[in-house]
Design a protein around this motif. Structure first.
Motif, short mmCIF file in Angstrom:
data_model
loop_
_atom_site.label_atom_id
_atom_site.label_comp_id
_atom_site.label_asym_id
_atom_site.label_seq_id
_atom_site.Cartn_x
_atom_site.Cartn_y
_atom_site.Cartn_z
N LYS A 149 4.29 13.32 5.40
CA LYS A 149 4.86 12.00 5.67
C LYS A 149 5.26 11.88 7.14
O LYS A 149 4.92 10.90 7.82
CB LYS A 149 6.07 11.76 4.77
CG LYS A 149 6.77 10.45 4.99
CD LYS A 149 7.96 10.32 4.03
CE LYS A 149 8.78 9.10 4.34
NZ LYS A 149 9.95 8.98 3.45
N LYS A 150 5.97 12.88 7.64
CA LYS A 150 6.43 12.86 9.03
C LYS A 150 5.25 12.82 10.00
O LYS A 150 5.25 12.02 10.94
CB LYS A 150 7.30 14.09 9.30
CG LYS A 150 7.83 14.14 10.72
CD LYS A 150 8.68 15.38 10.95
CE LYS A 150 9.13 15.39 12.40
NZ LYS A 150 9.70 16.65 12.80
N PRO A 185 0.84 -1.20 0.00
CA PRO A 185 0.00 0.00 0.00
C PRO A 185 0.87 1.25 0.00
O PRO A 185 1.93 1.27 0.63
CB PRO A 185 -0.81 -0.12 1.29
CG PRO A 185 -0.06 -1.07 2.15
CD PRO A 185 0.76 -1.93 1.26
N CYS A 186 0.42 2.26 -0.73
CA CYS A 186 1.21 3.49 -0.85
C CYS A 186 0.31 4.71 -0.69
O CYS A 186 -0.78 4.76 -1.26
CB CYS A 186 1.90 3.53 -2.21
SG CYS A 186 2.96 4.99 -2.43
N LEU A 187 0.80 5.68 0.06
CA LEU A 187 0.16 6.97 0.15
C LEU A 187 0.86 7.88 -0.84
O LEU A 187 2.00 8.29 -0.63
CB LEU A 187 0.25 7.54 1.57
CG LEU A 187 -0.24 8.97 1.78
CD1 LEU A 187 -1.66 9.17 1.30
CD2 LEU A 187 -0.10 9.36 3.24
N PHE A 188 0.21 8.11 -2.00
CA PHE A 188 0.75 9.00 -3.02
C PHE A 188 0.33 10.41 -2.64
O PHE A 188 -0.86 10.68 -2.45
CB PHE A 188 0.17 8.66 -4.39
CG PHE A 188 0.65 7.34 -4.94
CD1 PHE A 188 1.84 7.25 -5.64
CD2 PHE A 188 -0.10 6.20 -4.77
CE1 PHE A 188 2.27 6.04 -6.17
CE2 PHE A 188 0.31 4.98 -5.29
CZ PHE A 188 1.50 4.90 -5.99
N LEU A 224 2.98 0.47 4.86
CA LEU A 224 2.66 1.63 4.06
C LEU A 224 3.92 2.37 3.63
O LEU A 224 4.81 2.61 4.45
CB LEU A 224 1.75 2.58 4.87
CG LEU A 224 1.28 3.84 4.16
CD1 LEU A 224 0.34 3.48 3.01
CD2 LEU A 224 0.58 4.76 5.14
N VAL A 225 3.99 2.71 2.36
CA VAL A 225 5.09 3.52 1.84
C VAL A 225 4.52 4.84 1.34
O VAL A 225 3.31 4.99 1.16
CB VAL A 225 5.86 2.78 0.72
CG1 VAL A 225 6.52 1.53 1.25
CG2 VAL A 225 4.98 2.48 -0.46
N PHE A 226 5.40 5.81 1.12
CA PHE A 226 5.01 7.14 0.70
C PHE A 226 5.71 7.49 -0.61
O PHE A 226 6.89 7.21 -0.76
CB PHE A 226 5.42 8.17 1.77
CG PHE A 226 4.78 7.94 3.11
CD1 PHE A 226 3.67 8.65 3.49
CD2 PHE A 226 5.30 6.99 3.99
CE1 PHE A 226 3.07 8.44 4.72
CE2 PHE A 226 4.71 6.77 5.22
CZ PHE A 226 3.59 7.50 5.59
N GLU A 227 4.98 8.10 -1.52
CA GLU A 227 5.55 8.55 -2.79
C GLU A 227 5.03 9.95 -3.09
O GLU A 227 3.84 10.22 -2.89
CB GLU A 227 5.14 7.63 -3.95
CG GLU A 227 5.76 6.25 -3.91
CD GLU A 227 7.20 6.23 -4.37
OE1 GLU A 227 7.58 7.05 -5.23
OE2 GLU A 227 7.95 5.38 -3.88
N ARG A 228 5.91 10.79 -3.58
CA ARG A 228 5.49 12.15 -3.95
C ARG A 228 5.28 12.20 -5.46
O ARG A 228 6.15 12.58 -6.22
CB ARG A 228 6.52 13.18 -3.54
CG ARG A 228 5.99 14.62 -3.68
CD ARG A 228 7.03 15.65 -3.35
NE ARG A 228 8.00 15.86 -4.40
CZ ARG A 228 7.79 16.60 -5.49
NH1 ARG A 228 6.65 17.17 -5.69
NH2 ARG A 228 8.76 16.73 -6.38
#
Length: 118
Positions: A89-90, A74-77, A105-109
């Motif tokens: 993100k922080k 899962p990713c939070l774009f 969960l990973v984060f992508e900008r």
């Protein structure tokens, strides 16, 4: 020179491998989509609060690691400036450390990737 019947049995086996992998890919993607919905239920209210003070859009969707569906997470774009991305993100990681950890969960900008239909 070669035996056509013998070659056929190998191609049948590789076709079975292809069928198994294809089915597994769809199943993995569906499970990760379910995880994304669960993560969204937990963190979307907080993200909406943050949006009142920061300018960004977001979507929570599956991300394939290195194009490998078996490494789907899962990713939070987050579509925003680099500074806002890092701040969001922080804050999410601090407030929802267990969710981030357990859901992987990973984060992508960047904007979300197109969904895989299947």
């Amino acid at each position: 020179m070669g035996d056509g019947g013998m070659v056929g049995k190998y191609s049948k086996m590789w076709f079975r491998v292809y069928e198994i992998v294809s089915r597994a890919q769809k199943d993995i993607y569906n499970v990760v989509e379910d995880v994304c919905r669960m993560v969204a239920a937990d963190i979307v209210p907080f993200l909406e609060e943050l949006r009142r003070d920061m300018e960004f859009t977001y979507v929570i969707e599956p991300l394939q690691g290195d194009g490998d569906i078996l490494r789907c997470v899962p990713c939070l774009f987050i579509d925003s400036s680099p500074e806002v991305f890092e701040a969001v993100k922080k804050l999410v990681m601090e407030r929802f450390s267990e969710v981030v950890s357990e859901a992987r969960l990973v984060f992508e900008r960047k904007p979300a990737q197109p969904k895989i239909e299947g």
